[in-house]
Design a protein around this motif. Structure first.
Motif, PDB file in Angstrom:
ATOM      1  N   UNK A   1      30.340 -13.226  29.120  1.00  0.00           N
ATOM      2  CA  UNK A   1      29.717 -13.977  28.032  1.00  0.00           C
ATOM      3  C   UNK A   1      30.759 -14.722  27.203  1.00  0.00           C
ATOM      4  N   UNK A   2      31.896 -14.099  26.967  1.00  0.00           N
ATOM      5  CA  UNK A   2      32.950 -14.791  26.219  1.00  0.00           C
ATOM      6  C   UNK A   2      33.507 -15.951  27.029  1.00  0.00           C
ATOM      7  N   UNK A   3      33.676 -15.740  28.342  1.00  0.00           N
ATOM      8  CA  UNK A   3      34.167 -16.822  29.192  1.00  0.00           C
ATOM      9  C   UNK A   3      33.199 -18.000  29.167  1.00  0.00           C
ATOM     10  N   UNK A   4      31.903 -17.706  29.282  1.00  0.00           N
ATOM     11  CA  UNK A   4      30.897 -18.760  29.199  1.00  0.00           C
ATOM     12  C   UNK A   4      31.011 -19.518  27.876  1.00  0.00           C
ATOM     13  N   UNK A   5      31.117 -18.790  26.779  1.00  0.00           N
ATOM     14  CA  UNK A   5      31.162 -19.424  25.462  1.00  0.00           C
ATOM     15  C   UNK A   5      32.399 -20.297  25.314  1.00  0.00           C
ATOM     16  N   UNK A   6      33.522 -19.845  25.860  1.00  0.00           N
ATOM     17  CA  UNK A   6      34.746 -20.648  25.788  1.00  0.00           C
ATOM     18  C   UNK A   6      34.584 -21.964  26.556  1.00  0.00           C
TER      19      UNK A   6
ATOM     20  N   UNK B   1      26.942 -15.988  20.459  1.00  0.00           N
ATOM     21  CA  UNK B   1      27.648 -15.587  19.245  1.00  0.00           C
ATOM     22  C   UNK B   1      28.105 -14.128  19.374  1.00  0.00           C
ATOM     23  N   UNK B   2      29.348 -13.872  18.968  1.00  0.00           N
ATOM     24  CA  UNK B   2      29.923 -12.517  18.966  1.00  0.00           C
ATOM     25  C   UNK B   2      29.947 -11.891  20.362  1.00  0.00           C
ATOM     26  N   UNK B   3      30.306 -12.685  21.363  1.00  0.00           N
ATOM     27  CA  UNK B   3      30.447 -12.141  22.724  1.00  0.00           C
ATOM     28  C   UNK B   3      31.629 -11.177  22.775  1.00  0.00           C
ATOM     29  N   UNK B   4      31.499 -10.162  23.623  1.00  0.00           N
ATOM     30  CA  UNK B   4      32.573  -9.164  23.745  1.00  0.00           C
ATOM     31  C   UNK B   4      33.824  -9.802  24.355  1.00  0.00           C
ATOM     32  N   UNK B   5      35.004  -9.424  23.866  1.00  0.00           N
ATOM     33  CA  UNK B   5      36.248  -9.988  24.410  1.00  0.00           C
ATOM     34  C   UNK B   5      36.387  -9.726  25.903  1.00  0.00           C
ATOM     35  N   UNK B   6      36.878 -10.734  26.609  1.00  0.00           N
ATOM     36  CA  UNK B   6      37.171 -10.678  28.051  1.00  0.00           C
ATOM     37  C   UNK B   6      35.924 -10.391  28.889  1.00  0.00           C
TER      38      UNK B   6
END
Length: 292
Positions: A180-185, A172-177
């Motif tokens: 962690x955001x890539x994983x969440x996507x 939740x609330x992963x930093x853009x780019x």
């Protein structure tokens, strides 16, 4: 009942229909899974009490399918809960009154990458949280045992589920780019499989839609849900077209499903949570290295 295959049962000379094979004749778990191998559309539909205990070759088949489709390694299945509304029950009403202020069963659905349901638990009332239902499910214990035996596989759930080495949730609330955001996507794209599965299930059997309240006692409602899941798998196997939901039905369903919220972790779960974070960090880095 219509026969599935023509020969009589070799054990007792009775017609070898589905009910006989799964209820009247099968004596142990090994025989049950041998039957499921002959009728894959029935693979463990009917609740967590029987638990998933397929051969490891089947597990490899499931998570290789997820990897080929979505690029997420080790995914055995995706899990999610959905509410099916019913009239006010005459007993234990408090177990069925959910946070959206209507009576329901909270149904746990676990599916594969092709939207086939191989585990459904319709035994809990709407007051039960998704995470609580998962904790009671024998499949949870089974996947944990596989993990303890060195198998690198897991289920995917939303952020309402507790993070475990065998149950991965989004960040939740992963930093853009960020990795962690890539994983969440990738996680959300893969886990969306179970949401699409539930959507197809309810588009085919619209009595399960929240605003189509089932006017039966809660025991009968559970049986209706299980039957719809079996027929959903049959329809998938026959490659039948999926009816479209109207925008009105879609919006009504979305608005009446509960938000998933956040799980509560007790002191005894701290080590499991830490192990889950370590597993998640490993997957985050692997997906980041392999991104295209």
């Amino acid at each position: 009942m219509k026969k599935v295959i023509s020969p009589d049962c070799p054990d007792c000379d009775r017609p070898e229909d589905i009910h006989h094979l799964l209820v009247e004749c099968v004596r142990n778990e090994a025989e049950r899974w041998e039957i499921f191998s002959r009728f894959p559309i029935l693979r463990q539909v009917g609740g967590c009490n029987g638990a998933l205990s397929q051969p490891l070759s089947d597990e490899i088949f499931f998570y290789s399918r997820f990897y080929k489709k979505f690029g997420f390694p080790g995914v055995l299945a995706c899990v999610h809960g959905t509410h099916v509304a019913l009239v006010r029950p005459s007993e234990h009403e408090e177990r069925f009154f959910n946070r959206k202020h209507y009576h329901s069963r909270n149904v746990q659905i676990i599916c594969d990458s092709d939207l086939n349901i191989f585990n459904v638990d319709a035994t809990f009332g709407g007051a039960s949280h998704d995470a609580y239902i998962w904790r009671q499910c024998a499949l949870n214990q089974h996947v944990q045992e596989l993990h303890n035996n060195g198998e690198n596989l897991w289920l995917l759930g939303d952020s309402g589920y507790p993070l475990r080495p065998w149950l991965l949730t989004p960040i939740v609330n992963a930093h853009p780019r960020s990795p962690e955001e890539h994983y969440t996507n990738v996680h959300c794209r893969t886990r969306n499989t179970v949401e699409r599965c539930i959507g197809v299930l309810k588009a085919r059997w619209r009595c399960l839609l929240v605003h189509r309240v089932l006017h039966y006692d809660h025991h009968t409602v559970a049986k209706i849900i299980n039957a719809c899941c079996v027929m959903h798998n049959m329809a998938n196997r026959a490659r039948l077209a999926v009816p479209e939901l109207s925008q009105t039905d879609f919006e009504a369903e979305r608005n009446q499903q509960e938000p998933h919220g956040q799980p509560q972790y007790g002191p005894s779960e701290s080590q499991l949570l830490q192990n889950g974070r370590q597993q998640l960090a490993t997957i985050v880095q692997r997906l980041w290295r392999n991104r295209t």
